[in-house]
Each structure stands twice: as structure tokens, then as C-alpha cells.
Design an enzyme around this catalytic site. Structure first.
Site, PDB file in Angstrom:
ATOM      1  N   THR A 194       0.897  -1.315   0.158  1.00 21.98           N
ATOM      2  CA  THR A 194      -0.066  -0.074  -0.016  1.00 21.98           C
ATOM      3  C   THR A 194       0.938   1.200  -0.120  1.00 21.98           C
ATOM      4  O   THR A 194       0.284   2.324  -0.594  1.00 21.98           O
ATOM      5  CB  THR A 194      -1.049  -0.131   1.254  1.00 21.98           C
ATOM      6  OG1 THR A 194      -1.788  -0.976   1.022  1.00 21.98           O
ATOM      7  CG2 THR A 194      -1.698   1.215   1.368  1.00 21.98           C
TER       8      THR A 194
ATOM      9  N   SER B   7       1.240  -7.559  -1.073  1.00 17.82           N
ATOM     10  CA  SER B   7       2.085  -8.644  -0.123  1.00 17.82           C
ATOM     11  C   SER B   7       1.149  -9.924   0.146  1.00 17.82           C
ATOM     12  O   SER B   7       1.686 -10.934   0.611  1.00 17.82           O
ATOM     13  CB  SER B   7       2.592  -8.101   1.246  1.00 17.82           C
ATOM     14  OG  SER B   7       1.736  -7.882   2.277  1.00 17.82           O
TER      15      SER B   7
ATOM     16  N   THR C 298       1.539  -4.487   4.199  1.00 16.81           N
ATOM     17  CA  THR C 298       1.500  -4.605   5.780  1.00 16.81           C
ATOM     18  C   THR C 298       0.834  -6.067   5.883  1.00 16.81           C
ATOM     19  O   THR C 298       1.174  -6.696   7.088  1.00 16.81           O
ATOM     20  CB  THR C 298       0.450  -3.794   6.412  1.00 16.81           C
ATOM     21  OG1 THR C 298      -0.890  -3.986   5.677  1.00 16.81           O
ATOM     22  CG2 THR C 298       1.144  -2.358   6.265  1.00 16.81           C
ATOM     23  N   ASP C 299       0.221  -6.657   4.929  1.00 14.90           N
ATOM     24  CA  ASP C 299      -0.557  -7.919   5.169  1.00 14.90           C
ATOM     25  C   ASP C 299       0.359  -9.049   5.462  1.00 14.90           C
ATOM     26  O   ASP C 299      -0.019  -9.904   6.367  1.00 14.90           O
ATOM     27  CB  ASP C 299      -1.673  -8.334   3.779  1.00 14.90           C
ATOM     28  CG  ASP C 299      -2.610  -7.396   3.881  1.00 14.90           C
ATOM     29  OD1 ASP C 299      -2.798  -6.654   4.823  1.00 14.90           O
ATOM     30  OD2 ASP C 299      -3.417  -7.182   2.823  1.00 14.90           O
TER      31      ASP C 299
HETATM   32  C1  SIN Z   1      -0.264  -5.322   0.929  1.00 10.76           C
HETATM   33  O1  SIN Z   1      -0.242  -5.954   1.952  1.00 10.76           O
HETATM   34  O2  SIN Z   1       0.565  -5.354  -0.114  1.00 10.76           O
HETATM   35  C2  SIN Z   1      -1.396  -4.475   0.657  1.00 10.76           C
HETATM   36  C3  SIN Z   1      -1.890  -4.102   2.128  1.00 10.76           C
HETATM   37  C4  SIN Z   1      -0.997  -3.042   2.592  1.00 10.76           C
HETATM   38  O3  SIN Z   1       0.033  -2.911   2.528  1.00 10.76           O
HETATM   39  O4  SIN Z   1      -1.299  -2.355   3.769  1.00 10.76           O
END
Ligand code: SIN
Length: 321
Positions: free
Chosen positions: A17, A67, A100-101
Site C-alpha cells: 500500500t 503482499s 502490511t498484510d
Molecule cells: C499489501 O499488504 O501489500 C497491501 C496492504 C497493505 O500494504 O496495507
């Protein structure tokens, strides 16, 4: 201050993100992750030269993914590049921009494999780069402050001014900017106006882990298949039996409470273990850890969450005989 050729910070981009874009600035959830290159993200931060404090900045786009789609191939590529930069003269620290995932799994993977003597700082964002108030630029500045901190070492994650260790960090919120927790271990520290306030020590190699050569992991054409199953009200052994029939090599069970299992699921896991499948028990509770007792028939995860225990088991199964 002119950048010194001696001191470098390397930023490896993998997407997420933090590199996401939405059609409208007011949209914090309807965006597409992994659209903006890592060099462009950094170029857009006005305070960058101040925080770099004379360090040269090198960037490399290792991947450009959401991710949730993290793969063994990207992990191999990333581990290879982190290992390369760790050995380069003048490199003070490495930053990895990441979604973050699955950040917590990548953090654990890099710590367990490399136990880096320099800081490897994963950072991220919960709002896309096009948001009215994106959190990525501040997280990147905080990550730079950590990467150039004398004495910093190991794999850490920086998000919303909080510094987490690779072994404990866990995404705990699907929306809020402060989305990560270190559970009852607490964070390693905080980044405040470019300064670190440390509360405890930097990450170390996970206890009980036998080191594995990076070449073994990065060059492996197939990684062992390790799946996660969960205990819940009404759980059965059906999923375990299906996975064993498919030739799974390892199973991590996200058990209830202090490692408890529905008797049907436990029977299936013990049968899998007798058939040669490595089985590990984690707790599905977000805090605390399974407190093992003598004679427990299934090994516990040494405090790792189920997703991290899965990474640990894959690495263990990759050990040459
Ligand atoms: C991801 O994990 O690539 C998408 C969600 C995020 O980064 O918050």
C-alpha cells in the site's frame, strides 16, 4: 550536507500500500497496491536530505506486489539482495518497503535466515501514496532514522512511530494507521522526531533454531510444503487427512488457548505425525505463548504465531540431512 560515499542506506522496494494508488485522494481502501516505484516514493519526500544526514541513498526495486501475493520466489530474491547489501562496504542499514498484510512473515523469514548484524528495517503504509494524508512518507523517514542508528541490528519493522522486533511483530488492525503490535513483549522502541527511544534489545536469532545456509534457501527449487490448520468449535480431522493424502511435509496447528485441540483434530494430527509429517502447535491467542508440559505429544512453536511457526518449520525442513 553532501552525501558521503562511505555511508549508505539501501532501500529495497517490494510493493504494498505504501506504493499504492487510488483514483481519488479521499479513498483509503479502494486503491491498487504496488504501483509507484520505490525511488519515486523517496523522491517525493521533502525532508529526506535532513533525515539522511549525509548518508547516500541507494534504491532497488526487488518486486512490485501486493503482499497478500507474497511467494517463495520473491522471498528468495529479497533474501539474496538483503544478503548482498549486508556485505557491501559502507552500508549502514537496509530498508525494505513491504505491504502490511504479510510483513510479519517476511520479517521473521529474514531474521531467522540472516540474523543480520546491521539493521534491516521493514516499513509500510496503511494509506496509499495518493491519500489525503499518506502515512508512508513518515514511516520511510522513521525507517531511515533506524537504519542509520549506531548499534542497531536485526530485522525490525517500523510503522506509526513504533519499532517492532521480527519475532513479535503482528498486524492487528485491518484499517488503522497504527496497525501493528508486539503483543505482550511490547515494542522495541519508538521513533520520535528522528530519534530512537529504545525500550529493549534488538532482535536476536530465534532460540533453538539451527542456522541454515542462505544458498540452500535461495537456490532451492522446491520448498517443503507446510500448511496451517486451526482448532475451533466443531473442528475435525478432515483437513489434516486431506493434506496428508496430498503429501504435506509439515503442519502448524493454530490451537485454542494453551495449545488445546479438539480430540478429532488431535487424533488426525497425531496420525500425521506417526506417518512422518512434522507437526507444531502454536496458540491462536494474539498474546502469550503455549506453555509446554512434560509429555506433550506435539511440539510447541516456542512462542511463534502460527504464520511464523510455518516459516520456521519450512526452514527446518530445508536443513540438509
Ligand atoms: C499489501 O499488504 O501489500 C497491501 C496492504 C497493505 O500494504 O496495507
Amino acid at each position: 550536507m553532501a552525501p558521503s560515499a562511505e555511508k549508505k542506506i539501501v532501500v529495497l522496494g517490494t510493493g504494498g500500500t505504501i506504493a499504492g494508488t487510488a483514483a481519488s485522494a479521499g479513498d483509503n481502501i479502494g486503491y491498487t497496491a504496488a504501483q509507484v516505484g520505490v525511488a519515486q516514493l523517496l523522491d517525493a519526500i521533502p525532508a529526506l536530505p535532513t533525515v539522511l544526514a549525509g548518508h547516500a541513498l541507494l534504491t532497488e526495486q526487488v518486486a512490485q506486489i501486493d503482499s497478500k501475493d507474497m511467494s517463495v520466489a520473491v522471498w528468495q530474491q529479497l533474501a539474496g539482495r538483503v544478503a548482498h547489501w549486508l556485505t557491501q562496504p559502507g552500508v549502514q542499514g537496509i530498508i525494505v518497503t513491504h505491504g502490511t498484510d504479510t510483513l510479519e512473515e517476511t520479517a521473521y523469514f529474514l531474521q531467522a535466515l540472516l540474523d543480520p548484524p546491521k539493521p534491516v528495517v521493514l516499513t509500510c503504509a496503511m494509506r496509499p501514496a495518493t491519500a489525503v494524508a499518506p502515512d508512508g512518507p513518515q514511516n520511510l523517514l522513521d525507517a531511515i532514522a533506524v537504519a542509520r542508528c549506531p548499534g542497531a541490528r536485526g530485522v525490525v519493522a517500523v510503522c506509526a512511530g513504533t519499532l517492532h522486533g521480527a519475532l513479535e511483530v503482528q498486524k492487528v488492525h485491518p484499517y488503522q494507521v497504527n496497525a501493528f503490535s508486539s503483543g505482550d513483549a511490547g515494542p522495541i522502541g519508538y521513533v520520535e522526531e528522528g530519534r530512537l527511544r529504545l525500550l529493549r534489545d534488538w532482535p536476536k536469532a530465534p532460540t533453538g533454531q539451527i542456522p541454515i545456509a542462505i544458498e540452500t534457501v535461495v537456490n532451492a527449487t522446491h520448498w517443503p510444503r507446510v500448511e496451517i490448520v486451526m482448532n475451533y468449535a466443531g473442528a475435525s480431522g478432515a483437513v489434516v487427512q486431506a493434506l496428508v493424502a496430498q503429501g504435506v511435509q509439515g503442519l502448524v496447528v493454530a490451537a485454542t488457548g494453551n495449545g488445546t485441540l479438539h480430540h478429532d483434530l488431535q487424533d488426525a494430527l497425531l496420525a500425521a505425525q506417526r506417518a512422518g509429517v512434522r507437526v507444531v502447535r502454536a496458540s491462536r491467542c494474539p498474546n502469550g505463548r503455549v506453555l509446554a508440559q512434560p509429555g506433550d505429544p506435539i511440539a510447541d512453536s516456542q512462542g511463534l504465531s502460527a504464520v511464523k511457526a510455518r516459516v520456521a518449520l519450512m526452514l527446518a525442513l530445508m536443513q540438509p540431512p
